[in-house]
Motif scaffolding. Structure first.
Motif, PDB file in Angstrom:
ATOM      1  N   CYS A  32      28.739  32.192  37.343  1.00 53.82           N
ATOM      2  CA  CYS A  32      27.416  31.936  36.761  1.00 53.82           C
ATOM      3  C   CYS A  32      27.434  30.706  35.864  1.00 53.82           C
ATOM      4  N   ARG A  35      27.536  27.598  37.964  1.00 54.36           N
ATOM      5  CA  ARG A  35      26.228  27.313  38.549  1.00 54.36           C
ATOM      6  C   ARG A  35      25.283  26.695  37.528  1.00 54.36           C
ATOM      7  N   SER A  36      25.386  27.128  36.257  1.00 56.93           N
ATOM      8  CA  SER A  36      24.493  26.596  35.230  1.00 56.93           C
ATOM      9  C   SER A  36      24.691  25.097  35.040  1.00 56.93           C
ATOM     10  N   ARG A  39      22.795  23.064  38.013  1.00 61.50           N
ATOM     11  CA  ARG A  39      21.360  23.226  38.248  1.00 61.50           C
ATOM     12  C   ARG A  39      20.589  22.070  37.631  1.00 61.50           C
ATOM     13  N   ARG A  41      17.290  22.055  36.854  1.00 57.84           N
ATOM     14  CA  ARG A  41      16.229  22.457  35.952  1.00 57.84           C
ATOM     15  C   ARG A  41      16.786  23.202  34.744  1.00 57.84           C
ATOM     16  N   ARG A  44      16.639  27.150  34.528  1.00 56.72           N
ATOM     17  CA  ARG A  44      17.619  27.897  35.312  1.00 56.72           C
ATOM     18  C   ARG A  44      19.004  27.830  34.679  1.00 56.72           C
ATOM     19  N   ARG A  45      19.300  26.739  34.004  1.00 56.13           N
ATOM     20  CA  ARG A  45      20.601  26.617  33.361  1.00 56.13           C
ATOM     21  C   ARG A  45      20.781  27.714  32.314  1.00 56.13           C
ATOM     22  N   GLY A  47      19.275  30.547  32.217  1.00 53.72           N
ATOM     23  CA  GLY A  47      19.349  31.827  32.902  1.00 53.72           C
ATOM     24  C   GLY A  47      20.734  32.121  33.444  1.00 53.72           C
ATOM     25  N   TRP A  48      21.361  31.113  34.063  1.00 53.47           N
ATOM     26  CA  TRP A  48      22.717  31.303  34.578  1.00 53.47           C
ATOM     27  C   TRP A  48      23.711  31.528  33.440  1.00 53.47           C
ATOM     28  N   ASP A 239      22.957  33.610  45.880  1.00 53.19           N
ATOM     29  CA  ASP A 239      22.756  32.256  45.383  1.00 53.19           C
ATOM     30  C   ASP A 239      22.848  31.280  46.559  1.00 53.19           C
TER      31      ASP A 239
END
Length: 282
Positions: A32, A35-36, A39, A41, A44-45, A47-48, A239
């Protein structure tokens, strides 16, 4: 009189299961957080990062209390205070979240990594000892100083390494290896702390410990974090990087509305440009 303390009432089942849960939490947390950082946006960062913190915190806490299923004192029944038990879970998630957001937004520069690692490591150690403070028995828990200090040092080193890996490790196999090492460190911290434990009995119970009620309580306490790990696993599994593989549709700056088939034929691959509709030179 000191009680007879055991951390392996069910043999290797509890330490092995605890280690596997720490592996799962570490792997999801790494995925996670990685992934952040990729990203485009900012929403979303965050959120991850939050999902990574919850995964790692729940993994650490679940490891602790699965390991505690194997804890017992021969001369007295053992129970837990629910409020302190839940407080230990909250501490685990909050301190990990602080560390993850620090490195997620400010990077792994030595100074920032040290601050995040020390804070998170001390917090994880606090989670462990608050969880131990939830123990209820006909006796008082005492700790040997050397093992306690060593467990805190291991916790700080493990947290620092985990946060560094979260922003530095790339690729599935390196991340898998890092999660194994992180889980070993976290589990080692737990059992080092447990090696410090002695129990001074107030009285000796005439009846044997009933493990059924205690295990039922711990399983109920574990249900929430286990569900959180399951949800995180499902989110990571679906994902786009997992489903579609790494590609230009997941790189920063790519419009979210751009179809995958158009990106797959972009100028980077010598295909048709989605902007002009003309074939770019090979």
């Amino acid at each position: 009189m000191n009680g007879t303390v055991s951390n392996f009432h069910y043999g290797a089942v509890t330490p092995v299961t605890a280690y596997l849960m720490a592996c799962l939490g570490s792997a999801l947390g790494l995925r996670c957080t990685t992934r952040s950082l990729r990203r485009a946006r900012p929403g979303r960062r965050a959120g991850w990062l939050l999902l990574g913190a919850v995964s790692l915190g729940c993994g650490i806490w679940t490891m602790h209390f699965i390991a505690m299923i194997g804890f017992g004192v021969a001369e007295t029944p053992v129970d837990y205070d629910p409020e302190r038990t839940m407080l230990s879970l909250a501490i685990a998630i909050v301190v990990v979240a602080v560390g993850v957001f620090l490195v997620g937004y400010r990077g792994a520069a030595p100074g920032n990594l040290a601050v995040a690692g020390v804070f998170t490591g001390l917090g994880v150690a606090a989670m462990h000892y608050v969880g131990m403070a939830a123990l209820e028995m006909r006796g008082a828990v005492h700790y040997r100083t050397t093992e306690v200090v060593l467990s805190v040092v291991i916790s700080v080193v493990a947290a620092t390494a985990a946060l560094w890996a979260a922003v530095s490790v790339r690729g599935a196999w390196p991340a898998f290896g890092a999660s194994l090492v992180m889980a070993m460190a976290v589990t080692g911290m737990h059992y080092t702390g447990m090696a410090a434990v002695t129990v001074r009995l107030h009285e000796v119970s005439p009846t044997a410990q009933s493990s059924v009620g205690l295990m039922s309580f711990l399983l109920v306490m574990l249900a929430g974090p286990l569900v959180a790990l399951l949800v995180a696993g499902v989110i990571v599994m679906f994902d786009p990087d997992v489903v579609l593989g790494d590609g230009p549709w997941n790189t920063p700056g790519t419009p979210a509305s751009t179809p995958r088939h158009a990106l797959a034929r972009s100028p980077h691959t010598g295909g048709v440009s989605p902007q002009t509709g003309t074939r770019s030179p090979t």
